[in-house]
Design an enzyme around this catalytic site. Sequence first.
Site, short mmCIF file in Angstrom:
data_model
loop_
_atom_site.label_atom_id
_atom_site.label_comp_id
_atom_site.label_asym_id
_atom_site.label_seq_id
_atom_site.Cartn_x
_atom_site.Cartn_y
_atom_site.Cartn_z
CD GLU A 109 32.90 30.02 32.94
OE1 GLU A 109 32.16 30.83 32.37
OE2 GLU A 109 33.79 30.35 33.73
CE LYS A 167 46.07 42.67 32.82
NZ LYS A 167 45.62 41.75 31.76
CB CYS A 205 29.84 34.95 31.25
SG CYS A 205 29.24 36.61 30.90
CG PHE A 224 39.89 35.42 26.48
CD1 PHE A 224 39.18 34.80 25.46
CD2 PHE A 224 39.95 34.79 27.72
CE1 PHE A 224 38.52 33.60 25.66
CE2 PHE A 224 39.29 33.58 27.92
CZ PHE A 224 38.58 32.99 26.90
CD GLU A 255 47.22 38.26 30.35
OE1 GLU A 255 47.44 37.34 31.17
OE2 GLU A 255 46.42 39.19 30.57
CB SER A 311 37.90 32.88 35.69
OG SER A 311 38.96 33.32 36.55
#
Length: 488
Positions: A379, A177, A285, A153, A180, A230
């Site tokens: 994180e 993909k 990240c 995302f 979402e 993640s």
Amino acid sequence: MNTNDTLSEVKNYIDGQFERNGQNSMNVFSPLDGSIISTLPLSTNSDVDKAVQAAKKAYPSWSSKTLKERVQVFFKYRNLLEQNMDELTKLVRLENGKTYSEAKAEVEKSMELCEFAVSMPQIVVNEVQEVSKGVECRIERKPLGVVASIAPFNFPNMVPHWTIPNALVLGNTMVMKPSELVPLSTVRIAELLKEAGLPDGVFNLVNGGKEVVEAICDHPDIQAVSFVGSTKVAKLVYKRATSNLKRCVALGGAKNHLIVLPDAHEEMTASNVLASMAGCAGQRCMAASVMVGVDNVQHIIDRMVEEAKALVPGDNLGSVITAESKARIEGYIAEAEANGAKILVDGRNVTVLGKEGGYYVGPTIIDYVTTDMSVAREEIFGPVISIIRAKDLDEAIEIENGSNYGNAAAVFTQSGGLAKQVMDRASAGMIGVNIGVPVPREPFSFGGWNESKFGVGDITGRSSIEFWTQNKKTTIKWNPEAKTNWMS
């Protein structure tokens, strides 16, 4: 697709056509104000299979084109990104919550990634050598077939471009993909690829959640999978994809340490550390998560606290992605405070006038953190930096090496010798010297170490060429008069 307040529903893109197929759906929210901006189909295994079959059908024609023919599409596509810059920037901002300037920088990086892809004819050169008298060996790079890319995302426009241009230019066809949470940018990418002349079926888009990811990992006709997200999910994807005999590179999370030495340039260090912490609301990240202050760096910390006042949520600091993310980040801050850390700048309980439903966390600086605290180990993915005090550089490097992650590390100093120690000893794949976000630029590749990456090779740059291709070796002899030996 446009950037009106309410957008049309998101659809899958298969074989050059947008389609919904009547699946269950979920709402898509803008983190800027919490409003519903679209709906997303929750696709199934059959949708993934349909996309794979379209990619499989398109593969022979696309892969048979020369490399120079394939890059022509991306010459045109790169220019379309530039021509539609404002619209693409607003889409990223709407669905992700970035500031306008951050969203624009993301699209500009996508253009740079395309520029690297169109340089492939100058980079991917077949090797030919006469290995024995009258005997020639050659190596050619060939595409794998149908490949898949699963995007996160936090960079809805840029991260898809980590894989689309290189994988397709090298002759593969793709099923993508997107997250979402941010599907809108990828829909527009599909439209622009078609406008640029990409043949139907070469790029396909399947929206949804966990079921789509699992179907991609399991599908027998998908040869390789890239993933960004993640660490927890990266491990699952890597294990599942490779257990099905696929290539996989899966990028996970990070806990990036910035080591600050007493001789560091005060102004540059304070501004760089803050920018690394708060850029993209800390949802990258490569964000600074821990500052390790060596010996007396109080003057730099004081300046950071002062400069943090200029970071204003809803103005030059964007939102985090969901209400759940906001609550989780604020929970980390509260836990650190309860465990004895000192909150120098507190970003909790922020609301933005006129956007009271948005998901905002203010800049947060936490001092006197110890290595056993959650804020030092886990994180957070928000505009939060934890300060750990170290007596010397050896202790600072030991703290950095103690992290399970290994995406990035940086050192701020005016000493080349001390910087070299960090460059050599830090356990991370990407190192910065007086740079808070040490992202390599093309042709250098992006990728971390340890639990920040699973798989061999990196996802961008020259390293990605190895991932998206396989070598075909041919040995040739035409002259019967040449003597026969063990080579022939």
